[in-house]
Structure formats: structure tokens, C-alpha cells
Design an enzyme around this catalytic site. Structure first.
Site, mmCIF file in Angstrom:
data_model
loop_
_atom_site.group_PDB
_atom_site.id
_atom_site.type_symbol
_atom_site.label_atom_id
_atom_site.label_comp_id
_atom_site.label_asym_id
_atom_site.label_seq_id
_atom_site.Cartn_x
_atom_site.Cartn_y
_atom_site.Cartn_z
ATOM 1 N N THR A 340 30.269 41.054 38.522
ATOM 2 C CA THR A 340 31.410 40.615 37.702
ATOM 3 C C THR A 340 31.157 40.825 36.203
ATOM 4 O O THR A 340 30.045 41.135 35.789
ATOM 5 C CB THR A 340 31.691 39.121 37.957
ATOM 6 O OG1 THR A 340 30.462 38.417 37.903
ATOM 7 C CG2 THR A 340 32.321 38.908 39.304
ATOM 8 N N ASP A 341 32.217 40.605 35.424
ATOM 9 C CA ASP A 341 32.123 40.810 33.969
ATOM 10 C C ASP A 341 31.863 39.502 33.242
ATOM 11 O O ASP A 341 32.271 39.341 32.089
ATOM 12 C CB ASP A 341 33.422 41.410 33.445
ATOM 13 C CG ASP A 341 33.887 42.575 34.258
ATOM 14 O OD1 ASP A 341 33.095 43.501 34.430
ATOM 15 O OD2 ASP A 341 35.032 42.558 34.728
ATOM 16 N N SER A 366 31.650 35.687 28.892
ATOM 17 C CA SER A 366 32.683 36.635 29.280
ATOM 18 C C SER A 366 32.344 37.938 28.579
ATOM 19 O O SER A 366 32.342 38.000 27.354
ATOM 20 C CB SER A 366 34.050 36.132 28.838
ATOM 21 O OG SER A 366 34.997 37.149 28.995
ATOM 22 N N ARG A 367 32.043 38.984 29.366
ATOM 23 C CA ARG A 367 31.495 40.191 28.735
ATOM 24 C C ARG A 367 32.563 41.101 28.154
ATOM 25 O O ARG A 367 32.259 41.933 27.322
ATOM 26 C CB ARG A 367 30.645 40.964 29.734
ATOM 27 C CG ARG A 367 29.437 40.171 30.143
ATOM 28 C CD ARG A 367 28.381 40.969 30.854
ATOM 29 N NE ARG A 367 27.425 40.030 31.412
ATOM 30 C CZ ARG A 367 27.433 39.613 32.660
ATOM 31 N NH1 ARG A 367 28.321 40.093 33.497
ATOM 32 N NH2 ARG A 367 26.561 38.732 33.084
ATOM 33 N N VAL A 368 33.811 40.982 28.620
ATOM 34 C CA VAL A 368 34.814 41.891 28.067
ATOM 35 C C VAL A 368 36.011 41.174 27.449
ATOM 36 O O VAL A 368 36.723 41.750 26.639
ATOM 37 C CB VAL A 368 35.326 42.890 29.135
ATOM 38 C CG1 VAL A 368 34.243 43.842 29.544
ATOM 39 C CG2 VAL A 368 35.886 42.171 30.328
#
Ligand code: ATP
Ligand code: MG
Length: 520
Positions: A340-341, A366-368
Site C-alpha cells: 500500500t501507499d 501517507s506516501r502520496v
């Protein structure tokens, strides 16, 4: 000459046969069941069958091919049926499992094969989609740049989610994982986002309560519930998330925004492990089969933000994973974290101490989604995470009763108030402008004169005051998605007007009390 005429007549005969041939939807091959038990069949005599193909067993019974061996195939039963036995015939169909898709599914509760479970009319659709489908190619995707608001202050400000992102919700049992996902669905009302809630291996009572909550908040109209409860067979639980994704993809490819919740993938992994062990596949770590990573990655890869050329739709996924005693390094949690991101980590300790939603901000990321956050939110939330981290560090340190200087006291006070303001009741999502205004107040220390336990009540009062006197301010922030310096100044101004009101009213109340006390 003679021989030629013989051949000639054979050729004529063949031609006639070809002419008379009609295409029919035929069951192509037949084999015999040689072993049968626990929902798993071993069948001999289906040489041309493919992996993932649907087998027909007569009546309304179907099975799914999972194992191809030298002279037999392993298949899993899709119905709960005890009428099958050795020697029964299985036909290959040349098809893979498909489900009806389309708008008529909105507001419905279906099983993983698309049959209604809500007692409503049968679902008839001209369109079917295979439950297994390849993920959109990289060239068909666009960047994640549109926020998907959850309506939860702690998440929208610090762990923002974008449309097309995959954000894991992870935590021990009873930490509010389902509540968080359901609140996000409720917050999509009026935002033109279709939602799909996939329940995998849960108790019927839990699923009913989710459906009830969705209905009560007017969220079922734009939601499809795909349900395979704990009492259903492992194969049905196994295909449930793929079914949900197929239903969601139909909306995505029609250019719409879709949110899908998989509640939860730990139980999905357990169902797959049961199937694999029954099929006698070799097992690996924690007895899960070797391809357990693949079954989750091929599922979550189907979430995407499509490019304009592909219609611009999106599929945002919120998979849920349950941990045991907070152990995120177990096999399934590490797998899904890496797919997951980002993840939202819910902690039982926080939940018990009354911090709800129990988001552990330090372990959540939250990476994006940051790229998708609107300007107003970015402006106010920049330092929130840092202040909270600072607060937690200090709070641990001061537990030992150390003497506190004034700057430490200020950090502690601010952190405690911030933690308080980020608490939120279940099913009460707030708008983006609400979060922005609340954080503006907190980050500028405008509530430092209010006792920690009164912070939420004071904020509610301030919002009532704004709604009654200055509704244009939140409306403007909502519309422009920007918090200008002037608006920030207005927030300060309105807040001091509100505080003035409160002081005046409490003076009046005190005077009245004194008066009535005097009489008594
Ligand atoms: P399970 O592991 O059983 O699936 P879960 O992690 O999904 O549990 P929930 O069922 O969502 O947790 O919530 C557990 C309990 O906590 C429920 O009774 C729910 O009403 C309550 N709860 C969840 N979120 C909140 C909240 N923000 N405020 C107050 N109560 C909450
Ligand atoms: Mg749950």
C-alpha cells in the site's frame, strides 16, 4: 476413377456436415470427481481446463479451478453443497467467474457471486465483469492529485488520502478500524463518489450493524455491500474482494470516483490459507502459502487513478488488517504495508485512554496523499504532526514529576488541547473548512485560555457562532480551497467576538445565580 468418386462422396458428406454445424453454447469437456471434501474437489479427465476456469457441476453448483496437475485438477466449490460425491461429473465451461455490474447494484447487499442478500429483487444486468482482471497499465494511469476527504480531522490534516491511493487501516481488534472506514464512506455523501464495502469473514451481526449505520446516514444509496460472512465457505470468502473490485472497476471505467473498503484482508488471507492447505500446496511462513503476497498485490494493484484518455475515473482502496498485540511485523501486515501507499495505525492503548479515533500519528503515514492536499489544509497542518510528536516526547518525560519551566508547560498545554480537538465521535464527519478553522485556532494558540476538557465544547460553540453570524467564511474556504491571510485575520477577529459573547453570558448567568441565591 472409382477411388476419386469415393473420396468425392466423403468430401461432399463432410461439406454437408460442416454446413449443418451450428454453434451452440456447449459445455466443452467433462471429467469425474475422484475426491471430494471440505469444499475442495479433485477431478480427473479435464485435460484442457485452465487455471481460474469455472466448472459446472449440475443444478446451480459451480466450482473454481485452482490447481492444475499432470492428470487431475483441484477445484474449490463455490456453493455450500453436500450433495456431491465421488464419480459425479464436472463440466468445464471455458469461462471465468463473473459478476453482474452496473448502477442497479447501488444500495444493494450481494454475496460474492452477485446474488442479492437483502431480500430485494434479483439483480439482472446485461453486463458482467470477470472477478479477476488485470490492473490498469502504467500508461493508463495519472498522478494522484485530488483529495479524498475522510471527514476525520486527524487523517485529513496529517495523513491525507488522494483519489486512486491505497491506504491501509491497521490495528488490533476493537480499535475502531471498521468505524474509520465506514465514517469515510459516510463522508462521501453528496461528493459523487461511489463506495463499495466488502465484508470478509466477519460476524453477521457486525455486517448488519455496518449496513444499519450506512442506511441511517443516507450512505447506502451510493454504496454496494459485498458480503461473505464467517459462516460462509472459504472459497466464497476468498473471491469476495475480487468481486468487490470488479463491481468498483465498472464505475471507475465509466469515469467515476470509487472508494472500496476491504474489511478485512487478514481474514481473506486465512481463507486462502485454508484453501491452499486443503489443496495440499506447500506452506511457508505462518503456514501461509508462498503466493499470499501475490494474491493481495494483484488485488490492490487494481486501484488506480486513470488518465484523462481512459476517462479519468479513480479507485481508492482502504484495506483493513487486524494485528495481534500490535505486532505489525507479522507476515500479512508486513506484506500489505509494503503493497500500500501508507498506513493508518490504530492503537488499543490510545483507544482505551479515550483518544478516538485512536490514530498513532507517529507510526502512520501517507506516501502520496500530500500531493493531493488542498492549499488551505497544507497551510494549517504543516506543523501539527511535529507539535504532537514534541508533546508526546515531553509528556513521557514529565511523567516522572520533574519541575516544569514555562516553555515546557506551553508545549504540554498546546499538545493536550490539540489531542483533544482531534478527538471525534463516530459517524460525525466534518468538512474541510471545519478542520482548517479548528486547526488555525489551535496552531495559533488562540484557545490557550480554555481548559483542556472544555476545548471541544468551546470549538462547537465557535462553529455555531460562525454559522449564525459569518457563514460566508467557511463557505469561502470550502470554495476556494485557500486560507488567505485576511481570512486568518477574520478567524481571530470572530473568535474574540465569540469569546466576548461567552464572557458576557457567563457574567449574566453568574449574576442571576447570585440573585436567586440571595433570595433563597
Ligand atoms: P473488530 O476488530 O472487531 O473488527 P474494529 O477495529 O473494526 O473491531 P470497530 O468495530 O470499528 O473496531 O469499533 C470498536 C468499538 O469502538 C465499537 O463499539 C465502536 O462503536 C467504538 N468506536 C469506534 N470508533 C469510535 C469513535 N471515534 N468514538 C467512539 N467510539 C468509537
Ligand atoms: Mg471491524
Amino acid at each position: 476413377m472409382e477411388t476419386i468418386s469415393v473420396y468425392g462422396s466423403i468430401a461432399e458428406e463432410l461439406k454437408n456436415e460442416v454446413r449443418a454445424f451450428r454453434f451452440e453454447n456447449k459445455l466443452s469437456d467433462a471429467g469425474r470427481i475422484v475426491a471430494c471434501g471440505d469444499g475442495v474437489l479433485t477431478i480427473a479427465g479435464l485435460p484442457n481446463v485452465k487455471n481460474g476456469e469455472l466448472l459446472y457441476l449440475g443444478g446451480d453448483k459451480y466450482a473454481l479451478v485452482m490447481n492444475l496437475e499432470r492428470d487431475r485438477v483441484g477445484a474449490i466449490l463455490l456453493n455450500d453443497t453436500y450433495e456431491l460425491g465421488e464419480g459425479d461429473i464436472a463440466y468445464s465451461t471455458g469461462k471465468i467467474v463473473g459478476v453482474p455490474v452496473g448502477d442497479m447494484l447501488l444500495g444493494r447487499v450481494v454475496n460474492p457471486l452477485g446474488a442479492p442478500l437483502d431480500g430485494g429483487k434479483p439483480i439482472v444486468s446485461k453486463k458482467y465483469r470477470p472477478v479477476e482482471a488485470p490492473a490498469p497499465a502504467i500508461f493508463d494511469r495519472a498522478g494522484v492529485n485530488d483529495p479524498l476527504l475522510t471527514g476525520i480531522k486527524a487523517i485529513d490534516s496529517m495523513i491525507p488520502i488522494g483519489k486512486g491511493q491505497r491506504e491501509l487501516i491497521i490495528g488490533d481488534r476493537q480499535t475502531g478500524k471498521t468505524a474509520l472506514a465506514v465514517d469515510t464512506i459516510i463522508n462521501q455523501r453528496g461528493k459523487n463518489v461511489v463506495c463499495v464495502y466488502v465484508a470478509i469473514g466477519q460476524k453477521i451481526a457486525s455486517v448488519n450493524s455496518v449496513i444499519h449505520t450506512l442506511k441511517n446516514h443516507g450512505a447506502l444509496d451510493y454504496t454496494v455491500v459485498v458480503c461473505s460472512t464467517a459462516s460462509e465457505s472459504a472459497p466464497l470468502q476468498y473471491i469476495a474482494p475480487y468481486t468487490g473490485t470488479a463491481i468498483a472497476e465498472e464505475f471507475m471505467h465509466a469515469g467515476r470516483d470509487v472508494l472500496i473498503v476491504y474489511d478485512d484482508l487478514s481474514k481473506h488471507a486465512v481463507a486462502y490459507r485454508a484453501i491452499s492447505l486443503l489443496l495440499k500446496r506447500p506452506s511457508g511462513r505462518e503456514a501461509y502459502p508462498g503466493d499470499i503476497f501475490y494474491i493481495h498485490s494483484r488485488l490492490l494493484e487494481r486501484s488506480a487513478k486513470l488518465s484523462e484518455a481512459q476517462g479519468g475515473g479513480s479507485l481508492t482502496a482502504l484495506p483493513i488488517i487486524e494485528t495481534l498485540a500490535g505486532d505489525i511485523s507479522a507476515s500479512i501486515p508486513t506484506n500489505v504495508i509494503s503493497i500500500t501507499d501508507g498506513q493508518i495505525y490504530l492503537e488499543s492503548e490510545l483507544f482505551r485512554s479515550g483518544v478516538r479515533p485512536a490514530v498513532n500519528v507517529g507510526l502512520s503515514v501517507s506516501r502520496v496523499g500530500g500531493a493531493a492536499q488542498c492549499k488551505a489544509m497544507k497551510k494549517v497542518s504543516g506543523k501539527v504532526r511535529l507539535d504532537l510528536a514534541h508533546y508526546r516526547e515531553m509528556a513521557q518525560f514529565t511523567q516522572f514529576g520533574a519541575e516544569l519551566d514555562s516553555s515546557t508547560k506551553a508545549i504540554l498545554g498546546k499538545g493536550a488541547r490539540l489531542t483533544e480537538i482531534l478527538k471525534q465521535r463516530q459517524a460525525s464527519p466534518v468538512s474541510m473548512s471545519h478542520t482548517v478553522i479548528a486547526l488555525t485556532v489551535m496552531m495559533n494558540d488562540l484557545f490557550s485560555d480554555i481548559a483542556v476538557r472544555d476545548v471541544n465544547a468551546a470549538m462547537d460553540g465557535f462553529f455555531d457562532f460562525l454559522e449564525a453570524n459569518h457563514p460566508d467564511l467557511p463557505a469561502r474556504i470550502e470554495e476556494t480551497q485557500i486560507l488567505t491571510d485576511e481570512d486568518e485575520g477574520l478567524i481571530r477577529e470572530y473568535l474574540s467576538a465569540y469569546k466576548g459573547n461567552v464572557a458576557r453570558i457567563s457574567d449574566e448567568i453568574r449574576a442571576l445565580q447570585e440573585k436567586s441565591g440571595g433570595k433563597a
